[in-house]
Design an enzyme around this catalytic site. Structure first.
Site, mmCIF file in Angstrom:
data_model
loop_
_atom_site.group_PDB
_atom_site.id
_atom_site.type_symbol
_atom_site.label_atom_id
_atom_site.label_comp_id
_atom_site.label_asym_id
_atom_site.label_seq_id
_atom_site.Cartn_x
_atom_site.Cartn_y
_atom_site.Cartn_z
ATOM 1 N N GLY A 84 -69.824 37.643 -60.108
ATOM 2 C CA GLY A 84 -70.802 38.402 -59.344
ATOM 3 C C GLY A 84 -72.194 38.326 -59.935
ATOM 4 N N ASP A 85 -73.155 38.669 -59.112
ATOM 5 C CA ASP A 85 -74.544 38.727 -59.562
ATOM 6 C C ASP A 85 -75.297 39.674 -58.630
ATOM 7 O OD1 ASP A 85 -76.406 37.283 -61.565
ATOM 8 O OD2 ASP A 85 -77.567 37.303 -59.721
ATOM 9 N N SER A 86 -76.392 40.236 -59.122
ATOM 10 C CA SER A 86 -77.162 41.191 -58.332
ATOM 11 C C SER A 86 -78.652 40.894 -58.425
ATOM 12 C CB SER A 86 -76.909 42.625 -58.815
ATOM 13 O OG SER A 86 -75.567 42.992 -58.661
#
Length: 218
Positions: A84-86
């Protein structure tokens, strides 16, 4: 259905993502991805011949993190691998981790009384039995409004704790800044960095039942 029969592997060492999963009844196995994020994005943009949008960027980085962990630890994995990444946007500008106190303070002051957008990207690889059987990506989005009456003294005190320096956008709803956040539109877990509704949909799209991940139930 039998609970806890499906192992989740988290391709991240993020304490926030781990806390979201644990609170949701999931105890993952964690591996740290070895990814140069800037280089990965630049290579992808060169391949496409254009810049990535923020949603495209966070999903792609989630993908390369998950794929890196599978490439290096696949022989140890029998389950689903989540990367994941934001990215937090204010006025359409992507605000990464501020790192420096003065940057964190300036961003918080700019955000005060206004809404920003948080994109959380995910990539889930089905690697049961030590072989990749499928993969799916998803992006969830939430809008976060910082209260207009937060004072400079409060923001300075918050920055002084060091909490926002390594957080995308410079705040965390599950931390000290929770009192400054006036409203959230979207999944709260998305703002923390891992959307549980998105994870559930991805698990189901790969042919599994989400409760099979629950291995921390009382």
């Amino acid at each position: 259905m039998e609970l806890g029969t499906l192992q989740l592997v988290l391709a991240s060492t993020s304490p926030a993502r781990l806390s979201v999963l644990r609170a949701a009844g999931i105890e993952p196995i964690c591996f740290s991805p070895e990814v140069d994020e800037r280089a990965a994005v630049e290579a992808r943009e060169a391949e496409l011949g254009r810049l990535l949008s923020a949603p495209e960027m966070v999903e792609y980085l989630g993908r390369v993190k998950a794929e890196d962990v599978v490439a290096r630890h696949g022989h140890e994995i029998d389950g689903l691998v989540l990367g994941g990444d934001s990215a937090f946007l204010l006025d359409d500008a992507i605000l990464g981790k501020p790192h420096l106190p003065e940057v964190a303070l300036a961003r918080a002051q700019d955000h005060r009384g206004r809404s920003g957008v948080l994109h959380s990207g995910h990539w889930l690889i089905d690697h049961r039995g030590g072989a990749t059987q499928g993969a799916v990506g998803a992006v969830d989005t939430a809008t976060v409004r910082l209260a207009a009456d937060v004072t400079d003294a409060e923001l300075s005190a918050y920055v002084g704790t060091g909490e926002p320096l390594e957080l995308a956008g410079g705040f965390a709803i599950d931390g000290l800044a929770g009192a400054f956040i006036e409203s959230i539109e979207g999944a709260p877990s998305c703002v923390i960095g891992l959307s549980l509704p998105a994870l559930r949909r991805m698990v189901r799209s790969l042919g599994h039942e989400y409760p099979a991940l629950w291995n921390r139930t009382a």
